[in-house]
Design a protein around this motif. Structure first.
Motif, short mmCIF file in Angstrom:
data_model
loop_
_atom_site.label_atom_id
_atom_site.label_comp_id
_atom_site.label_asym_id
_atom_site.label_seq_id
_atom_site.Cartn_x
_atom_site.Cartn_y
_atom_site.Cartn_z
N GLU A 306 20.95 20.96 -17.64
CA GLU A 306 20.86 19.51 -17.54
C GLU A 306 22.27 18.88 -17.54
N ALA A 307 23.17 19.45 -18.35
CA ALA A 307 24.54 18.91 -18.40
C ALA A 307 25.20 18.99 -17.02
N MET A 308 24.99 20.10 -16.32
CA MET A 308 25.60 20.21 -14.97
C MET A 308 24.92 19.26 -13.99
N ASN A 309 23.62 19.06 -14.14
CA ASN A 309 22.94 18.06 -13.30
C ASN A 309 23.54 16.67 -13.55
N ILE A 310 23.78 16.36 -14.81
CA ILE A 310 24.33 15.02 -15.13
C ILE A 310 25.72 14.86 -14.52
N ILE A 311 26.53 15.92 -14.63
CA ILE A 311 27.89 15.83 -14.06
C ILE A 311 27.80 15.56 -12.55
N GLU A 312 26.81 16.19 -11.91
CA GLU A 312 26.65 15.98 -10.47
C GLU A 312 26.09 14.60 -10.13
N ASN A 313 25.16 14.13 -10.98
CA ASN A 313 24.41 12.91 -10.61
C ASN A 313 24.89 11.62 -11.27
N GLU A 314 25.74 11.75 -12.28
CA GLU A 314 26.19 10.53 -12.96
C GLU A 314 27.73 10.47 -12.97
N PRO A 315 28.33 10.30 -11.77
CA PRO A 315 29.80 10.30 -11.71
C PRO A 315 30.42 9.16 -12.51
N VAL A 316 29.63 8.16 -12.86
CA VAL A 316 30.17 7.02 -13.61
C VAL A 316 30.75 7.47 -14.96
N LEU A 317 30.21 8.56 -15.52
CA LEU A 317 30.74 9.03 -16.81
C LEU A 317 32.18 9.48 -16.63
N ARG A 318 32.41 10.26 -15.55
CA ARG A 318 33.78 10.75 -15.28
C ARG A 318 34.70 9.58 -14.92
N LYS A 319 34.15 8.61 -14.19
CA LYS A 319 34.97 7.45 -13.81
C LYS A 319 35.41 6.70 -15.08
N ASN A 320 34.48 6.51 -16.00
CA ASN A 320 34.82 5.81 -17.25
C ASN A 320 35.86 6.60 -18.03
N LEU A 321 35.71 7.93 -18.04
CA LEU A 321 36.70 8.75 -18.75
C LEU A 321 38.08 8.53 -18.14
N TRP A 322 38.15 8.57 -16.82
CA TRP A 322 39.45 8.42 -16.15
C TRP A 322 40.02 7.01 -16.30
N ASP A 323 39.16 5.99 -16.35
CA ASP A 323 39.65 4.63 -16.64
C ASP A 323 40.31 4.61 -18.02
N ASN A 324 39.65 5.28 -18.96
CA ASN A 324 40.22 5.34 -20.32
C ASN A 324 41.54 6.11 -20.33
N ILE A 325 41.56 7.24 -19.61
CA ILE A 325 42.80 8.06 -19.58
C ILE A 325 43.96 7.22 -19.06
N ARG A 326 43.72 6.52 -17.94
CA ARG A 326 44.81 5.72 -17.33
C ARG A 326 45.29 4.62 -18.27
N TYR A 327 44.33 3.95 -18.90
CA TYR A 327 44.67 2.83 -19.79
C TYR A 327 45.48 3.33 -21.00
N PHE A 328 45.00 4.41 -21.62
CA PHE A 328 45.63 4.92 -22.83
C PHE A 328 47.03 5.45 -22.51
N ARG A 329 47.11 6.17 -21.42
CA ARG A 329 48.37 6.78 -21.01
C ARG A 329 49.45 5.73 -20.72
N LYS A 330 49.02 4.71 -19.94
CA LYS A 330 49.97 3.64 -19.57
C LYS A 330 50.52 2.97 -20.84
N ASN A 331 49.64 2.69 -21.78
CA ASN A 331 50.06 2.00 -22.99
C ASN A 331 50.90 2.87 -23.91
N LEU A 332 50.53 4.14 -24.03
CA LEU A 332 51.33 5.03 -24.88
C LEU A 332 52.74 5.21 -24.30
N LEU A 333 52.80 5.34 -22.97
CA LEU A 333 54.12 5.51 -22.35
C LEU A 333 54.94 4.25 -22.50
N SER A 334 54.29 3.09 -22.37
CA SER A 334 55.09 1.86 -22.47
C SER A 334 55.54 1.62 -23.91
#
Ligand SMILES: Cc1ncc(COP(=O)(O)O)c(C=O)c1O
Length: 427
Positions: A306-334
């Motif tokens: 089921e976890a692999m099905n979710i990864i395939e069918n719910e890309p929004v989870l990965r998108k949210n993760l990457w939004d968080n990565i970008r936000y956190f990274r930008k702020n830590l670097l600044s």
């Protein structure tokens, strides 16, 4: 009492003239001193399981508290996804709580076969084998594939399970993610060994950087070497569809062995190795942790499919993760923190001073922020660090709370730009 500031875990590995009990007692004294100083950052007990926040039993006050959890590998929080939970429950009801035997002798259930097929398809490989833990998966597969006359060519920062898997074969190291160094080592090994296998992590667990897999495959194949990549921290996180490093570099099907764990973004426990069907079949009969250990629990297998099905069918989870990565990274670097070469959900803040690292973790713990201390001998002293990891459902408020705390502590301990963007390297 042993003054903890004078010692590290490495000092208790072996002590001349002390037998095992005396050595354990010396270590116990060291731990007592660490605890007295509120520097025990290991084995904090979770009362609620993995999530962006977590209820924790405070080891110092004895009370429960809610903390922002910045140390989970459960990047997509699939441990708590209603579909993985439901699938697990159904399998538990259908098959019972365990597989009853080792895979070769009656423990293989149809749900294990379904999981093997799902993993192989998800990883774009012919076939896959399932293990009950990721560590054993690496140890068991490498030790079965590489013998005395062979060589494992390892990036110097590969995971401990890979190093342990290589105990029965010859080992050479190349400098971290350094292609010139890899080529030099392969040239040296070309005629000397029968099987040559380059082994790397897809995403490095302490640094969060991505291996140069496309170049590694090209160079390794040029010198007649196989490539094995450990996708523990890449699966579900990188690649357009979350299939990991081969997808990220658009070279699916070109990596000889794709291994990984089920314990990170896939949210359960276990490991896998995927590749050519003959290799996988060989492992079924020669890989000791597979042959001599009871098969994966049915509920874990069902949750994983089921976890692999979710990864395939719910890309929004990965998108949210990457939004968080970008936000956190930008702020830590600044803010001026040294994040080494991190480029994924793993954030090291490199400090280079073990005691400072533990003090920071203590202060963050008191501010209800859960991070990990990574210190010598896990990394060299000049690269000791706090390590954080993000989840897709950390909110901006969680991240801002952490950023504010780090800004305050970074100034207090003078750790901005503690060392200049370096990661571990061999001389
Ligand atoms: C790169 C890597 N490989 C293998 C493992 C072992 O996996 P597991 O925790 O599933 O046994 C880990 C993690 O802990 C890891 O980070």
């Amino acid at each position: 009492m042993i003054d903890f500031t004078q010692y590290s875990l490495a000092d208790f590995y072996d002590i001349a003239d002390l037998d095992m009990l005396q050595r354990a007692k010396a270590f116990h004294e060291y731990l007592k001193d660490i605890h007295k100083n509120h520097h025990t950052h290991y084995r904090r007990v979770s009362l609620s399981g993995s999530g962006p926040t977590m209820r924790v039993a405070d080891p110092y006050t004895g009370k429960e508290k809610e903390m922002i959890y910045m140390a989970s590998n459960d990047y997509l929080n699939l441990t708590k996804h209603p579909k993985t939970i439901e699938a697990g429950k159904k399998a538990l009801e259908k098959y019972g709580s365990g597989a009853g035997s080792v895979p070769l002798l009656g423990g293989t259930l149809d749900i294990h076969i379904a999981l093997e097929k799902k993993v192989a398809a998800f990883k774009g490989c012919e076939s896959a084998i399932i293990y009950t833990n990721g560590f054993g998966s690496n140890v068991g597969s490498i030790s079965a594939l590489l013998r005395e006359g062979d060589v494992a060519v390892l990036d110097m920062l590969v995971h401990a399970s890979i190093i342990d898997g290589c105990k029965g074969t010859h080992v050479e190291h190349f400098r971290h993610n350094n292609m010139k160094s890899l080529e030099k080592v392969l040239q040296k090994c070309q005629k000397k060994y029968r099987t040559k296998m380059v082994i790397i992590d897809g995403v490095y667990s302490m640094d969060g950087d991505i291996c140069k897999l496309d170049k590694i495959v090209e160079i390794a194949h040029h010198y007649g070497a196989y490539v094995m990549v450990d996708e523990a921290h890449a699966t579900g996180v990188i690649g357009q569809k979350g299939r990991g490093t081969p997808e990220y570099f658009n070279i699916e099907g070109k990596v000889d062995i794709v291994a990984g764990t089920f314990s990170k973004a896939l949210g359960t426990v276990g490991g896998f190795v995927a590749g050519r069907k003959e290799i996988i079949e060989y492992l079924q009969y020669y890989s000791r942790p597979y042959m001599f250990s009871t098969a994966q629990t049915p509920q874990t297998a069902a949750s994983l499919i089921e976890a692999m099905n979710i990864i395939e069918n719910e890309p929004v989870l990965r998108k949210n993760l990457w939004d968080n990565i970008r936000y956190f990274r930008k702020n830590l670097l600044s803010l001026g923190f040294n994040l080494g070469n991190s480029e994924t959900a793993i954030f090291p803040i490199i400090i280079g001073d073990d005691v400072k690292v533990r003090e920071l973790c203590r202060e963050l713990h008191e501010a209800d922020i859960y991070v990990n201390a990574v210190q010598y001998p896990a990394v060299s002293r000049r690269l000791s660090r706090i390590r954080m990891s993000l989840m897709c459902n950390h909110t901006r408020q969680h991240l801002d709370t952490v950023l504010n705390a780090l800004e305050h502590l970074g100034k207090k301990y003078n750790i901005m730009k503690a060392s200049k963007g370096e990661t571990a390297d061999i001389a």
